[in-house]
Scaffold this active site. Structure first.
Site, PDB file in Angstrom:
ATOM      1  N   GLU A  99      -7.930  -8.307   6.765  1.00  0.00           N
ATOM      2  CA  GLU A  99      -7.060  -7.969   7.909  1.00  0.00           C
ATOM      3  C   GLU A  99      -6.294  -6.671   7.660  1.00  0.00           C
ATOM      4  O   GLU A  99      -5.152  -6.520   8.068  1.00  0.00           O
ATOM      5  CB  GLU A  99      -6.075  -9.102   8.230  1.00  0.00           C
ATOM      6  CG  GLU A  99      -6.652 -10.498   8.308  1.00  0.00           C
ATOM      7  CD  GLU A  99      -7.846 -10.621   9.232  1.00  0.00           C
ATOM      8  OE1 GLU A  99      -8.084  -9.716  10.049  1.00  0.00           O
ATOM      9  OE2 GLU A  99      -8.575 -11.621   9.133  1.00  0.00           O
ATOM     10  N   GLY A 100      -6.957  -5.726   7.020  1.00  0.00           N
ATOM     11  CA  GLY A 100      -6.294  -4.476   6.638  1.00  0.00           C
ATOM     12  C   GLY A 100      -5.688  -4.645   5.261  1.00  0.00           C
ATOM     13  O   GLY A 100      -4.764  -5.434   5.086  1.00  0.00           O
TER      14      GLY A 100
END
Lengths: 594, 594
Positions: free
Chosen positions: B438-439
């Site tokens: 998610e990053g």
């Protein structure tokens, strides 16, 4: 995961240019022939073996693990391990720094340590089989009778036999005073050893014909606590080839180092032979333990190096986003991620900790050689003091930094770092144990602050500080080094004052020692690395203009990175140390949970 | 590993005493009935489910993993997962905070987040199956047409169908502008989706009848980069029951979360339906992504809590050595290790980070509810700004601290922590991915400093600081709180000046932003936690003398620990930030290795 390449250029730097082992070794009887050429030929042979034989087995061996066969109490190591071990023995490496009297090569630790680093980088699980043997060799070499030495050392040196150290029991690890394994006299000079030992690395396997266990146990009527522990030699097979009563009960299922067999060993009245004096077993074991602690540090170092090599290669290849100040490779769909400052932060952290760790290793290895061989008693004492002081630092600081480095290397890979096939997460898992075994890093921290600093009224630490201070003074006027020497001088002063304060508090409240321990160890670690990086920069400045400027310029740039981005951790450490034990001890046990 | 116990008392503290959600929820249309009683009944039901159904599956599921059958492209989840999921659906939890129009329970995030934390503590790999579904629900709920909502939402809300988010491709993760998956119009309003997506969590499994993939792809002639990405709904099975052309090609072999199926998905002209506007897919995906980032933070929190519970129980039972100031339990062979300051340091670090993370979670959850439902536009804007600012902090700071906490919990166990059966190392492995997906946390740091702080000239950060400053001012004369308020006020001032300096430098050199990013995020994280701990102490002082003093005293003592031992990290962070980009950028790429 790229192929591992041994850092031969950096070994040359730390050994010959920084620590200058060749200025010292010729003074040490027995090491007169350990010339730079000899070093190089061994290092190159070890590099080839590690790069071509060990490293290719690392990933598959992690997946395969070791297999235990309960009916025969036997263990099979992963594919390729036996062949690699055979070749290692043929190359003479088991006896690299062992006594020629027993077939060893008689080389100094200053050579053996870089060889160990390479093994740790290439395949740490494999490296533990010969690593444990070497510990058994040392204990028998120092404490064994002539007969014991004659019986066991030649086979350990040749690698035909391997060794272990058996300390931990289910209910005691740190607190060996609680151990229960019994040794009953058989009446023939031997003892019947009965008990269960756990976490025995290389405790059972198929690499060697015999396994020589060094086992802590209690004689009948032995004093309580650690004062009643003796050390015994317990071979898997007796001289006459008969099977002794020590059996592998199971293998542990671990987070990492899966290719090393971590055994539960059941001693069922196994025949054992006392080594050293009765009830002095712990002191004998520490001969192995101190070496094992440095070996742990080397695992942190070697795994950090392996992770750095992997991360660097990936960061130069992986294209993702553009450099902040404009495209670096406009012809490509994106820039390699090494252009991004945060990726460089991770890579340089790995690099700076790894290279400082390598320098510390070379320094300590030479001190060990001096401690053992120097004709001058004072020189031996000074070396022994420095080794004693810095062994817990090398163990804990190098493994904590190794764990940090392997985690950063994995992070550079992004999602791919989490996938086993890439090999980066294995380095994290394999490294994690180094912070735990051979005395947890918390125990190292207590050893440093308690036994090594406070117990001798700071004498060893003062001697070490004086050495650093002498370096600072000698370079006071050096404009090139000012950026390093000035903060190092200040740090030394601050750390000295803080240690004084700690010593005062310790007299009032013993918990202040334990409360400061972990932070204090990291502080001393940074003092050490700051000194080493300043020295490395000093060497680099001297060598500039002689044809290898890129290499030396990189040392100076990395030193600057270390001082700018890693050393400032000391601000936090000094602040937290000063807050003492109260914030840790104030919470009543029952208030930890609701 | 002891049984997991949901921290219901602490949920009550953060929700009702600290954040006081019940003072706000009645003002939010639709949440009038979300009373404290209703909260409690849901929390207790969730606690029972997590303690009794999910937690017991965690260890076995890690060993078993997911199984992929290539011939049928099908995946089998570990034993017990299907049954647990069925029960979860029967309890109505998939729709807990979903729109009642589609069958949801219509509860606020302030309730959903603690429920999510419990799932993460009990079985994080399992929790990701419903977690991803919820993301798909949100994206369709916000961006879908009425027809799409009618088609997909009821089944996602009931849990009969699950969802995924398909972003990453082999050559791009962070840099989605590089993605290649194509969407060709079929002429009937649908699109043929072709390409390969990797790292698709819950991408294929046997828990639900259908899987709704939300897929980023490019329309023909779409603009380059992220401006040409559109979002598509691609069901595994079509309305008529026919199989769509999306197939699981393999499962990844991972370090952890082994019980969650991380799939390679091959889209072979699969029928997909555009959701949202063409070429605006990334914005749509961020509806899922922001929630997913907070979900990641919750994983760090939940795993930290689980590890704390395990480590605390062990530290109270394991007997090893004596307390430094004299035996604590002289009748026992040794003292429980919780008497040792260094063990307490580890436990309290877990505790302080976990409880602050729980407070931040409650705060953010309520802000999300306000952002969505508050009748006043300015209140919605303020909430949205705070959520935007703190989402990267919650994601990165909570997962970094979660990883630290799980590692400390493992360390408390010593050698046993490295053995899989004890469960402590699994928490480390399971937590590690939360820092990456998610990053990556490096990307979160760039999001914070770049997009959330510098891009709006520090407006959001100033609003946040003003809120903290108001707290400090309101408590200026409070003698009890002085020890917290004084350093918090100073920190706020220092951090403000530092941010100003950063903004100035950023105009000259963009690399200074990236160089500061990771340290800056931790700094803002500490500002946030220092504020929350000061507030928690304030609440605790107010509640003293009302019959639960031990609970509130523990809050005050833990706040003191945080300020004494964890907050001082800011000294290092401010020092390293000030050294700028040069130490990171100076080393030429070719000098990283020799």
């Amino acid at each position: 995961m790229p192929a591992y390449k041994a850092p031969l250029r950096d070994f040359h730097f730390v050994l010959n240019e920084l620590i200058k082992v060749q200025e010292v070794l010729p003074q040490l009887p027995g090491y007169e022939e350990a010339t730079e050429d000899i070093f190089n030929s061994y290092l190159e042979a070890a590099a080839q073996f590690c790069e071509n034989e060990l490293a290719p087995l690392n990933r598959t061996a992690d997946e395969e693990g070791c297999h235990f066969e309960a009916t025969t109490h036997s263990v099979t190591t992963p594919a390729g391990f036996r062949e690699a071990y055979k070749q290692y023995c043929e190359l003479g490496f088991p006896g690299l720094d062992c006594n020629p009297e027993y077939g060893g090569q008689g080389m100094p630790k200053a050579l053996a340590f870089p060889v160990m680093e390479m093994q740790c980088s290439a395949n740490v699980a494999w490296s533990m089989y010969p690593g444990l043997s070497h510990g058994a060799y040392s204990a028998i070499h120092v404490h064994g009778t002539d007969e014991q030495k004659a019986t066991y050392l030649p086979k350990l040196v040749s690698g035909e036999w391997t060794g272990t150290m058996c300390l931990t029991e289910p209910h005691c690890g740190t607190d060996l005073g609680l151990l229960k394994t019994r040794a009953e006299p058989n009446g023939d000079g031997s003892y019947a050893i009965t008990g269960t030992k756990i976490f025995i690395s290389a405790g059972e396997h198929d690499l060697s014909d015999n396994i020589i266990h060094l086992v802590l146990a209690r004689l009948p009527d032995a004093p309580k606590d650690v004062k009643g522990i003796s050390l015994f030699i317990v071979p898997k097979f007796m001289q006459d080839g008969s099977r002794n009563g020590v059996f592998c009960g199971s293998l542990e299922h671990k987070m990492g180092i899966k290719a090393n067999a971590t055994a539960v060993l059941n001693f069922e009245g196994a025949r054992g032979f006392l080594i050293g004096e009765p009830n002095k077993g712990l002191a004998c074991m520490f001969t192995m333990m101190n070496a094992a602690r440095l070996g742990c540090g080397m695992q942190g170092l070697g795994l950090g190096e392996a992770s750095y090599q992997g991360a660097l290669a990936y960061a130069r290849e992986r294209l993702q986003m553009r450099a902040a100040n404009g495209p670096a490779q406009p012809d490509k769909p994106a820039d390699p991620i090494i252009v991004h400052p945060d990726v460089r932060r991770m890579l340089l952290t790995q690099k700076a900790y790894t290279e400082a760790g390598r320098a510390l290793t070379a320094l300590l290895a030479l001190q060990l050689d001096i401690e053992e061989k120097h004709p001058d008693a004072e020189a031996r004492k000074d070396a022994a003091d420095l080794v004693a002081l810095l062994t817990p630092v090398a163990k804990a600081f190098m493994t904590d930094n190794g764990y940090l480095a392997t985690n950063l290397g994995m992070q550079v890979f992004g999602g791919h770092g989490y996938i086993r096939e890439w090999g980066m997460e294995q380095l994290v898992r394999d490294c994690r144990i180094s912070q735990i075994y051979e005395g947890t890093n918390g125990i190292q921290a207590l050893d440093l602050i308690g036994r090594k600093v406070l117990m001798d009224q700071g004498q060893k630490l003062r001697k070490f500080s004086a050495q650093i201070f002498a370096f600072c003074q000698a370079n006071e006027g050096n404009e090139n080094l000012k950026e390093f020497v000035a903060p190092l001088t200040q740090l030394l002063k601050d750390a000295g004052e803080l240690t004084m304060g700690l010593a005062m508090n310790a007299m009032k409240n013993r918990d202040d020692v334990g409360a400061a321990a972990t932070d204090f160890l990291r502080l001393i670690g940074h003092v050490t690395y700051a000194w080493l990086w300043a020295r490395m920069a000093a060497v680099a400045y001297e060598k500039l203009g002689q044809g290898e400027d890129a290499f030396y310029q990189a040392k100076i740039t990395t030193a600057r990175f270390y001082f700018a981005k890693l050393l400032p951790e000391v601000h936090t450490l000094m602040a937290t140390i000063k807050t003492g034990a109260k914030p840790l001890m104030a919470l009543p046990e029952e208030q930890f949970a609701f």
